[in-house]
Write an enzyme that holds these catalytic residues in place. Structure first.
Site, PDB file in Angstrom:
ATOM      1  N   GLY A  97       0.739  -1.310  -0.018  1.00 25.61           N
ATOM      2  CA  GLY A  97      -0.076   0.202  -0.235  1.00 25.61           C
ATOM      3  C   GLY A  97       0.900   1.232  -0.033  1.00 25.61           C
ATOM      4  O   GLY A  97       0.233   2.332   0.489  1.00 25.61           O
ATOM      5  N   SER A  98       1.901   1.236  -0.575  1.00 24.58           N
ATOM      6  CA  SER A  98       2.896   2.366  -0.391  1.00 24.58           C
ATOM      7  C   SER A  98       2.190   3.576  -1.506  1.00 24.58           C
ATOM      8  O   SER A  98       2.095   4.754  -1.240  1.00 24.58           O
ATOM      9  CB  SER A  98       4.281   2.059  -0.939  1.00 24.58           C
TER      10      SER A  98
ATOM     11  N   LYS B 106     -14.718 -15.914 -11.720  1.00 21.97           N
ATOM     12  CA  LYS B 106     -14.331 -14.205 -11.926  1.00 21.97           C
ATOM     13  C   LYS B 106     -15.440 -13.294 -11.786  1.00 21.97           C
ATOM     14  O   LYS B 106     -15.468 -12.485 -11.123  1.00 21.97           O
ATOM     15  CB  LYS B 106     -13.323 -14.016 -12.925  1.00 21.97           C
TER      16      LYS B 106
ATOM     17  N   ASN C  74      -4.320   2.933 -13.567  1.00 21.94           N
ATOM     18  CA  ASN C  74      -3.206   2.000 -13.035  1.00 21.94           C
ATOM     19  C   ASN C  74      -1.951   2.520 -13.236  1.00 21.94           C
ATOM     20  O   ASN C  74      -1.559   3.590 -14.085  1.00 21.94           O
ATOM     21  CB  ASN C  74      -3.292   0.713 -13.961  1.00 21.94           C
TER      22      ASN C  74
ATOM     23  N   HIS D 195       2.239   1.437 -13.140  1.00 15.12           N
ATOM     24  CA  HIS D 195       3.020   0.363 -13.375  1.00 15.12           C
ATOM     25  C   HIS D 195       4.529   0.640 -13.477  1.00 15.12           C
ATOM     26  O   HIS D 195       4.909   1.802 -14.081  1.00 15.12           O
ATOM     27  CB  HIS D 195       2.638  -0.224 -14.856  1.00 15.12           C
TER      28      HIS D 195
ATOM     29  N   MET E  23      -2.992  -7.052  -7.919  1.00 16.66           N
ATOM     30  CA  MET E  23      -2.412  -7.995  -8.982  1.00 16.66           C
ATOM     31  C   MET E  23      -3.324  -8.889  -9.730  1.00 16.66           C
ATOM     32  O   MET E  23      -3.086 -10.130  -9.836  1.00 16.66           O
ATOM     33  CB  MET E  23      -1.451  -8.894  -8.116  1.00 16.66           C
ATOM     34  N   ARG E  24      -4.408  -8.483 -10.028  1.00 20.40           N
ATOM     35  CA  ARG E  24      -5.380  -9.173 -10.707  1.00 20.40           C
ATOM     36  C   ARG E  24      -5.904  -8.061 -11.898  1.00 20.40           C
ATOM     37  O   ARG E  24      -5.911  -6.990 -11.945  1.00 20.40           O
ATOM     38  CB  ARG E  24      -6.752  -9.362 -10.061  1.00 20.40           C
ATOM     39  N   LEU E  25      -6.154  -8.811 -13.293  1.00 12.68           N
ATOM     40  CA  LEU E  25      -6.640  -8.287 -14.460  1.00 12.68           C
ATOM     41  C   LEU E  25      -8.156  -7.771 -14.023  1.00 12.68           C
ATOM     42  O   LEU E  25      -8.860  -8.699 -13.455  1.00 12.68           O
ATOM     43  CB  LEU E  25      -6.767  -8.998 -15.522  1.00 12.68           C
TER      44      LEU E  25
END
Length: 191
Positions: A14-15, A64, A106, A108, A89-91
Site C-alpha cells: 500500500g505504498s 471471476k 493503473n 506500473h 495483482m489481478r486483471l
C-alpha cells in the site's frame, strides 16, 4: 465543491495508497480500499486513515464474474466515481471495466509497453537496459495495454541493486500518481 469519491484497489503493502492519502489537495476523496489479499499490509494502512475496506479472497467465489460482481456492488454502494489500481495483482474483468470505462487508472513500474505484467522492475534489471521508469495509464482488457497518460524515466545506474532501483521507482510513483490523478480528475470535473 464536493470532491468525487474514489476507490483504491491494492494487493500488497500500500505504498501508493499511502502516497494518495498523504497528498495535500488530492482532487478526489478516497472512500474505499478493495483488497483481494486478506492480511495484506495495505488493509492496516486504510484502517489507520479511516478508509472503509472491502476484502475478498477471489478463491471464495465460483468465478471471476461472481467475485467482480461483489466488488462492483461494494464500489457502487460507496458512491465511487473513480478507481485507482495501486499494486492490484489481478486483471480487471468486464463486470467492473464496462461500468467504469475510462475511469480506472493503473500505475506500473516500467516504461510501457516495455516490461508489462508482474515483476517489471526485476524484468528491466535482468534485461540490462539503462533506463526504466513509471507509467500511469487507463486500463483496458489487456495486461498493462491501456492508453498511456504519463510516464517518467528512472535510470538504472551501474552497480545498482534491485532494492535501490525499486526504491527510486517508488519515489517517482509516489509523486507521479497523485499528480496524474489530480490532472485527470480536474479535467473530468471541467467537462
Amino acid at each position: 465543491m464536493t470532491k468525487p469519491k474514489a476507490a483504491v484497489f491494492a494487493s500488497g503493502t500500500g505504498s501508493n495508497f499511502e502516497a494518495m492519502m498523504t497528498c495535500e489537495n488530492l482532487a478526489c476523496e478516497i472512500v474505499l480500499l478493495v483488497c483481494d489479499k486478506p492480511g495484506a499490509s495495505v488493509i492496516e494502512k486504510a484502517e489507520c486513515f479511516g478508509v472503509q475496506t472491502f476484502v475478498l479472497n477471489p478463491k471464495d467465489f465460483d468465478s471471476k464474474g461472481d467475485y467482480e460482481a461483489n466488488v462492483l456492488q461494494s464500489v457502487l454502494d460507496a458512491g465511487v466515481e473513480w478507481i485507482f489500481l495501486a499494486g492490484y495483482m489481478r486483471l480487471v474483468g468486464p463486470t467492473i471495466l464496462h461500468t467504469y470505462e475510462e475511469k480506472i487508472l493503473n500505475i506500473h513500474p516500467s516504461l510501457l509497453p516495455a516490461f508489462p505484467g508482474k515483476d517489471a522492475i526485476n524484468q528491466a534489471y535482468l534485461a540490462g537496459v539503462h533506463q526504466t521508469g513509471v507509467t500511469v495509464h487507463y486500463i483496458d482488457e489487456g495486461m498493462d495495454t491501456g492508453p498511456i497518460i504519463a510516464q517518467e524515466q528512472v535510470e538504472i545506474l551501474p552497480g545498482d541493486t534491485i532494492e535501490a532501483l525499486k526504491d527510486r521507482i517508488q519515489k517517482v510513483e509516489h509523486m507521479l500518481y497523485p499528480e496524474v490523478i489530480n490532472s485527470v480528475v480536474m479535467e473530468w470535473l471541467k467537462a
